[in-house]
Design a protein around this motif. Structure first.
Motif, mmCIF file in Angstrom:
data_model
loop_
_atom_site.group_PDB
_atom_site.id
_atom_site.type_symbol
_atom_site.label_atom_id
_atom_site.label_comp_id
_atom_site.label_asym_id
_atom_site.label_seq_id
_atom_site.Cartn_x
_atom_site.Cartn_y
_atom_site.Cartn_z
ATOM 1 N N ARG A 31 0.841 -1.188 0.000
ATOM 2 C CA ARG A 31 0.000 0.000 0.000
ATOM 3 C C ARG A 31 0.876 1.237 0.000
ATOM 4 O O ARG A 31 1.756 1.376 0.843
ATOM 5 N N PHE A 32 0.596 2.142 -0.947
ATOM 6 C CA PHE A 32 1.343 3.394 -1.002
ATOM 7 C C PHE A 32 0.466 4.540 -0.524
ATOM 8 O O PHE A 32 -0.687 4.627 -0.926
ATOM 9 N N SER A 33 1.011 5.403 0.314
ATOM 10 C CA SER A 33 0.243 6.603 0.719
ATOM 11 C C SER A 33 1.047 7.825 0.311
ATOM 12 O O SER A 33 1.601 8.545 1.127
ATOM 13 N N ILE A 34 1.110 8.039 -1.012
ATOM 14 C CA ILE A 34 2.014 9.067 -1.520
ATOM 15 C C ILE A 34 1.562 10.461 -1.116
ATOM 16 O O ILE A 34 2.347 11.297 -0.693
ATOM 17 N N LYS A 35 0.245 10.721 -1.238
ATOM 18 C CA LYS A 35 -0.249 12.071 -0.948
ATOM 19 C C LYS A 35 -0.051 12.406 0.523
ATOM 20 O O LYS A 35 0.258 13.539 0.876
ATOM 21 N N THR A 36 -0.215 11.395 1.421
ATOM 22 C CA THR A 36 -0.014 11.653 2.846
ATOM 23 C C THR A 36 1.428 12.026 3.116
ATOM 24 O O THR A 36 1.724 12.915 3.898
ATOM 25 N N THR A 81 -5.372 -0.964 -7.325
ATOM 26 C CA THR A 81 -6.561 -0.179 -7.020
ATOM 27 C C THR A 81 -6.215 1.303 -7.017
ATOM 28 O O THR A 81 -5.058 1.693 -7.072
ATOM 29 N N GLN A 82 -7.240 2.108 -6.893
ATOM 30 C CA GLN A 82 -7.067 3.556 -6.887
ATOM 31 C C GLN A 82 -6.356 4.043 -5.649
ATOM 32 O O GLN A 82 -5.764 5.117 -5.640
ATOM 33 N N ARG A 83 -6.417 3.239 -4.602
ATOM 34 C CA ARG A 83 -5.791 3.592 -3.334
ATOM 35 C C ARG A 83 -4.292 3.749 -3.500
ATOM 36 O O ARG A 83 -3.624 4.330 -2.679
ATOM 37 N N SER A 85 -2.816 0.468 -4.077
ATOM 38 C CA SER A 85 -2.414 -0.743 -3.363
ATOM 39 C C SER A 85 -2.590 -1.900 -4.329
ATOM 40 O O SER A 85 -3.459 -1.857 -5.197
ATOM 41 N N GLU A 127 3.515 0.599 2.958
ATOM 42 C CA GLU A 127 3.251 -0.524 3.851
ATOM 43 C C GLU A 127 3.194 -1.836 3.093
ATOM 44 O O GLU A 127 2.559 -1.933 2.059
#
Lengths: 216, 601
Positions: A31-36, A81-83, A85, A127
């Motif tokens: 899971r990538f949280s690039i914007k965060t 997915t768009q998330r 992930s 993650e």
């Protein structure tokens, strides 16, 4: 010849896609949280980033297995997915055998920092579901800092107490010396003046007025 | 020096500042805001101010008058009023000893936190990592890092009062430091105390003011302030609000310990203590209100922060479960998205339904967590501080203020022990410094017991029982003694002698009627509460669950509570009995030589 190669490739691709099934077997979820992590400076997720991911993971596998020539084609992602992930599986170079979860996990753990660095992310924003980051060892200084501050304050207070206790004794001594000099000069003239050091006498409370107490 | 050799304050300002320093203590910061919150915010001010007029002011005035008139500590002063009442003074001294024992432990904790603020990362902001380096230590994970730091690293608390362990060396060192500073402040008696109070009385206001500005500019502070100031008038109908107001005024002014009598005994005979009494009481109440504004601003900040963190957690949960793009859900739209997803994907939602229900975010609930006492000062406040920008500075300022408040009150507490004992001729042969030193060392050695692993539970016993009931009893007897045994008329004349005018009818009515009635009411209420409450309980820290659990005191704990109460209260009747027996013996001795007894009893 060309057609045979093409056929083999497409076959392997389809087989690979069959290999990568979310939640089953040796697949891991990322899971990538690039914007965060990056806010305004976030880069968009596209095929190039995916390529980078596969390359980074291939590097991790090479590094861990010490030489086995993993390539970008051995990392198979699916269910994007768009998330941002997706799931992925790793296969051994030039074969379709899946590498087991344990090996993949240890490879990722070893090169975690490098993978994070490639994406400008951290352990929290990139993650791997099920792989816990090894936290940095705590820095413990030789003397705990609080003890140093305590020492300073305690020292200051002790000096203060000693000063307050010693000061009147020193004053009294000085006065006695001064009065002793006066006494010498007085004795020569033979006149007895006020007793030395008795100018501020000790008040004897036995003679004070006790009649303040209520008469019974 | 006055003509009878008793030291006096350098100026009346020193006396006023000493009283302010003594009265304005930790209770203003951590008890009053709690009561305010409990009893309907701004509305609580009404019973509080009424009780100040009915009970606080008159009793404060009375104690100052007695001290200034008799020019002796509490034992000597009450013996002058009536030889049978010397026990009142003795009870005050005993209660002061108990107070001194446990109060300086709070100062030791403040020192501990203060010294630990000099680090790049505040130690209560993050959990320490466990030995596998996979995550935080278990205990810290189930509790919060601030709670872990307080219960484990500061107190190293055991799981119940029965289990004991060794002394926590860090705590012991801080306690030694606290007593060393106390000694430094009182070693020269009034001369040194008088200089110190300039600082201890005024600096806390500076810090409170700085905190006020910082507090109201924090994000979310307005929520806390709104919560505090919206009065819930319905609470006024609750008798508990009035009782709590009365008790708070009473304890906040520090009546009954003998400190006020001791301080006033160093006054000049004609000092105008009437105005000073009014000024100090008003300053004390004003500080309570001021401190609650600051506390509620900080509450609001903390509650809003927790609420927003909760929303963020919900948001992440939804994003990760339904794999939506990161910017699909913003903080404001979390709740509506929850609804939407619940209706569109019911089965997927059902999987996380438990987590959603558990982590339900409610701002009101966050604000409702009313905390008082050490929990407020050391856990809630430090949690709020760690989230402020530049937390080390705010932490140092805050704990320094707590220290000043605590040390200022300690000055009064220790003076209340030393002054009456020094009035006895046997003690006055020992030098001032030696006697004060002995008192400090004695209290230090006994106080080390509070630094053991079960020390906090003993601390709670002392905090809840050592000075509450006995004080009510002492002050009740005091006001009855002055009004009816000594006589209002005589008291009036003494005051006229000192001030030049008699106290007006307001004071006289309060002393003779209102205050005794109020105190009797409080007294009865305490007894009923104690009987109805069943076995007394305390909060024991459970390290597996990471929270406090209500536990009953074991038998030896209950016996100790009774001993604490009895030891101070019984001084009054026992001394009266002793005085009575002595009088009879003396009179019997006088009567023996004369054959015809004409002396009437």
């Amino acid at each position: 010849m060309l057609e045979k190669i093409l056929l083999l490739l497409s076959l392997s691709l389809s087989v690979a896609e069959g290999l990568c099934k979310p939640g089953v077997g040796e697949a891991y979820k990322v899971r990538f949280s690039i914007k965060t992590a990056l806010g305004d400076q976030a880069y968009p997720w596209n095929k190039n980033e995916m390529f980078l991911f596969r390359a980074a993971l291939a590097f991790a596998m090479r590094d861990f297995t010490n030489g086995e020539e993993f390539g970008v084609s051995d990392i198979h992602p699916c269910n994007e997915t768009q998330r941002v992930s997706f799931w992925f599986v790793v296969t051994r170079p030039n074969t379709m055998d899946l590498v087991d979860k344990g090996t993949v996990e240890m490879a990722i753990k070893k090169s975690r920092n490098r993978i994070n660095g490639a994406f400008l992310l951290t352990d929290k924003t990139l993650e791997f579901d099920g792989i816990y980051p090894t936290l940095a060892a705590p820095v413990s200084p030789d003397t705990p800092p609080w003890l140093i501050v305590f020492g300073v304050v305690m020292g200051a207070v002790s000096v203060g107490i000693i000063a307050l206790l010693v000061y009147p004794l020193v004053q009294r001594k000085l006065k006695k010396n001064m009065d002793a000099d006066d006494e010498d000069s007085d004795e020569e003239t033979g006149v007895k003046t006020a007793e030395n050091g008795a100018n501020d006498g000790i008040y004897n409370s036995t003679f004070s007025d006790d009649e303040r107490f209520t008469q019974m | 020096m006055e003509k009878d050799g008793r030291p006096i304050w350098d100026s009346p300002i020193q006396f006023v500042l000493a009283c302010v320093s003594y009265a304005v203590g930790l209770g203003n910061v951590w008890r009053f805001p709690y009561l305010c919150q409990l009893h309907g915010g701004g509305g609580f001010l009404i019973p509080y101010l009424i009780m100040l007029l009915l009970e606080g002011l008159p009793l404060f005035y009375m104690e100052l008058a007695i001290g200034q008139k008799m020019r002796l500590g509490s034992i000597g002063a009450w013996t002058s009023i009536s030889p049978y009442l010397g026990g009142l003074g003795l009870a005050s001294v005993v209660t002061s000893v108990y107070l001194c024992l446990y109060y300086n432990v709070i100062n030791a904790w403040s020192f501990w936190y203060l010294f630990h603020s000099f680090q790049s990362v505040l130690p209560w902001a993050v959990c320490p990592i466990n030995s596998n380096r996979t995550g935080p230590t278990e205990e810290c994970e189930v509790a919060t890092p601030t709670q872990y730091f307080f219960y484990r690293e500061t107190l190293n608390i055991s799981s119940s009062i029965e289990e004991n362990g060794g002394i926590h060396t860090g705590q012991a060192l801080c306690l030694v430091l606290a007593w060393a500073i106390t000694y430094l402040f009182i070693v020269r008696g009034v001369k040194s105390t008088g200089k110190v109070v300039y600082f201890t009385a005024t600096f806390p206001y500076l810090v409170l003011f700085i905190y006020l500005i910082r507090g109201v500019t924090l994000h979310g502070a307005i929520n806390g302030l709104k919560y505090m100031f919206t009065p819930k008038m319905a609470e006024l109908a609750n008798p508990r609000a009035w009782i709590n107001a009365a008790t708070q005024i009473f304890f906040s002014l520090g009546l009954g310990f003998g400190s006020l009598i001791a301080f006033a005994s160093y006054n000049q005979h004609n000092n105008n203590f009437q105005n000073q009494a009014i000024v100090v009481s008003l300053i004390n109440s004003g500080t309570s209100i001021f401190a609650s504004i600051v506390t509620f601003a900080i509450y609001g900040f903390k509650a809003t922060l927790n609420y927003e963190n909760c929303l963020d957690r919900m948001r992440l949960l939804l994003l990760n479960t339904f794999d939506l793009a990161e910017d699909a859900i913003s903080m404001d739209s979390v709740l509506e998205w929850t609804e939407k997803l619940n209706t569109t994907y019911p089965e997927q939602f059902a999987k996380i339904a438990d987590k959603v229900r558990e982590g339900e975010c409610n701002l009101e609930k966050e604000l409702d967590t009313a905390v008082e006492g050490t929990g407020l000062a050391f856990i809630v406040y430090s949690e709020a501080i760690k989230n402020m920008p530049l937390p080390q500075l705010w932490s140092v300022l805050y704990f320094f203020m707590l220290l000043l408040l605590g040390m200022g009150s300690m000055l009064g507490n220790v003076t209340a022990i030393i002054t009456p004992l020094r009035d006895f001729k046997i003690m006055s042969r020992m030098s001032n410094e030696l006697f004060s030193g002995l008192v400090c060392v004695f209290c230090l050695l006994l106080g080390l017991g509070f630094t053991t692993t079960s020390g906090n539970y003993w601390f709670t016993i002392f905090n809840d029982y050592a000075a509450t009931f006995s004080l009510l009893f002492i002050v009740l007897i005091e006001v009855i003694a002055v009004s009816y045994i000594y006589g209002i008329k005589r008291f009036e004349k003494d005051i006229e002698d000192m001030l030049g005018h008699r106290p007006n009818w307001y004071w006289k009515i309060m002393w003779a009627v209102t205050s005794p009635l109020l105190l009797i009411g409080l007294f009865i209420f305490y007894i009923i509460n104690y009987i109805q409450g069943g076995t007394p309980t305390y909060q024991a820290w459970n390290k597996e669950l990471g929270e406090s659990a209500v536990t009953e005191y074991p038998v030896f704990g209950q016996v100790f509570i009774v001993l604490l109460l009895v030891s101070s209260v019984s001084c009054v009747p026992l001394t009266a009995l002793y005085a009575f027996c002595r009088k009879r013996k003396d009179r019997a001795y006088e009567n023996r030589p004369s054959a015809v007894s004409t002396v009437s009893v």
